[in-house]
Design an enzyme around this catalytic site. Structure first.
Site, mmCIF file in Angstrom:
data_model
loop_
_atom_site.group_PDB
_atom_site.id
_atom_site.type_symbol
_atom_site.label_atom_id
_atom_site.label_comp_id
_atom_site.label_asym_id
_atom_site.label_seq_id
_atom_site.Cartn_x
_atom_site.Cartn_y
_atom_site.Cartn_z
ATOM 1 N N HIS A 86 61.801 11.033 50.571
ATOM 2 C CA HIS A 86 60.785 12.266 50.773
ATOM 3 C C HIS A 86 60.782 13.353 50.485
ATOM 4 O O HIS A 86 61.450 13.634 50.296
ATOM 5 C CB HIS A 86 61.190 12.202 52.728
ATOM 6 C CG HIS A 86 59.994 13.005 53.311
ATOM 7 N ND1 HIS A 86 60.263 13.810 54.774
ATOM 8 C CD2 HIS A 86 58.475 12.542 53.696
ATOM 9 C CE1 HIS A 86 58.769 14.334 54.993
ATOM 10 N NE2 HIS A 86 57.890 13.441 54.201
ATOM 11 N N ASP A 142 48.811 9.670 32.128
ATOM 12 C CA ASP A 142 47.602 9.377 30.688
ATOM 13 C C ASP A 142 48.654 9.163 29.753
ATOM 14 O O ASP A 142 49.743 9.638 30.011
ATOM 15 C CB ASP A 142 46.488 9.542 31.080
ATOM 16 C CG ASP A 142 46.270 11.214 30.237
ATOM 17 O OD1 ASP A 142 47.753 11.958 29.513
ATOM 18 O OD2 ASP A 142 45.670 12.040 30.647
ATOM 19 N N TYR A 202 42.203 14.217 31.519
ATOM 20 C CA TYR A 202 42.545 14.287 32.787
ATOM 21 C C TYR A 202 42.738 13.175 34.090
ATOM 22 O O TYR A 202 43.256 13.298 35.401
ATOM 23 C CB TYR A 202 42.024 15.698 33.832
ATOM 24 C CG TYR A 202 42.107 16.240 32.750
ATOM 25 C CD1 TYR A 202 42.344 17.434 32.869
ATOM 26 C CD2 TYR A 202 40.438 17.005 31.664
ATOM 27 C CE1 TYR A 202 42.035 18.718 31.607
ATOM 28 C CE2 TYR A 202 40.106 17.834 30.640
ATOM 29 C CZ TYR A 202 41.124 18.128 31.406
ATOM 30 O OH TYR A 202 40.643 19.725 29.955
ATOM 31 N N ALA A 203 44.190 12.216 33.493
ATOM 32 C CA ALA A 203 44.129 11.117 34.275
ATOM 33 C C ALA A 203 45.610 11.279 34.543
ATOM 34 O O ALA A 203 45.514 9.903 34.140
ATOM 35 C CB ALA A 203 43.057 9.980 34.458
ATOM 36 N N ASN A 204 46.091 11.884 35.309
ATOM 37 C CA ASN A 204 47.716 11.460 35.603
ATOM 38 C C ASN A 204 46.939 11.978 37.689
ATOM 39 O O ASN A 204 46.263 12.586 38.204
ATOM 40 C CB ASN A 204 47.923 13.174 35.065
ATOM 41 C CG ASN A 204 47.658 12.929 33.990
ATOM 42 O OD1 ASN A 204 48.064 12.309 32.821
ATOM 43 N ND2 ASN A 204 46.742 13.949 32.952
ATOM 44 N N HIS A 250 45.506 21.939 35.789
ATOM 45 C CA HIS A 250 45.720 20.845 34.883
ATOM 46 C C HIS A 250 47.590 21.125 34.384
ATOM 47 O O HIS A 250 48.251 21.219 34.339
ATOM 48 C CB HIS A 250 44.569 20.574 33.918
ATOM 49 C CG HIS A 250 45.588 19.664 32.559
ATOM 50 N ND1 HIS A 250 45.717 18.285 33.438
ATOM 51 C CD2 HIS A 250 45.978 19.264 31.245
ATOM 52 C CE1 HIS A 250 46.560 17.270 32.251
ATOM 53 N NE2 HIS A 250 45.940 18.012 31.042
#
Length: 135
Positions: free
Chosen positions: A20, A28, A124-126, A102
């Site tokens: 947790h 990416d 920016y695909a993170n 970012h």
């Protein structure tokens, strides 16, 4: 050998030890990962596997309470961002999401339990996964 679920042994072990409030990052191909940050390399070629495919598989095994994405994703990759939100809505848990720059996302990588690099080539695909608890 697992019959179903996560078949990749390192990925399966990572999910099993996540606690947790810890974070796991799905990245990416271009995200710079700080030295010393644990990583799992999944990328085979451009687009394989996609980050959203990996996310769907992980969400089937890991309790996630929140995800964080770069605010630039909405502007530079709006279709991918919409698909991300659809993927989150289909998850077994109710998952909220927030956005940071970012640069702030990159600065938070050193605190992650691990970074999983995919074959994703969308700008920016993170995604930062914030682990939840199953009770």
């Amino acid at each position: 050998m697992n019959r179903s679920g996560l078949l990749h042994p390192e990925l399966s072990a990572l999910v099993a030890r996540a606690g947790h409030t810890q974070t796991i990052v799905l990245a990416d191909t271009g995200l710079p990962i700080p030295a010393g940050t644990p990583r799992i390399e999944l990328g085979v070629s451009a687009g394989l596997p996609s980050l959203l495919d990996v996310l769907s598989a992980v969400l089937g095994e890991l309790v996630v309470e929140r995800v964080t994405v770069a605010s630039e994703t909405r502007q530079h990759s709006p279709q991918w961002h919409a698909r991300l939100l659809d993927t989150l809505q289909q998850a077994p848990d109710r998952i909220t999401h927030d956005e940071i720059t970012h640069d702030a996302l990159k600065a938070s990588l050193s605190g992650a339990l691990a970074v999983i690099r995919t074959g994703e080539v969308t700008p920016y695909a993170n995604v930062i996964l914030h682990c939840g608890v199953n009770f």
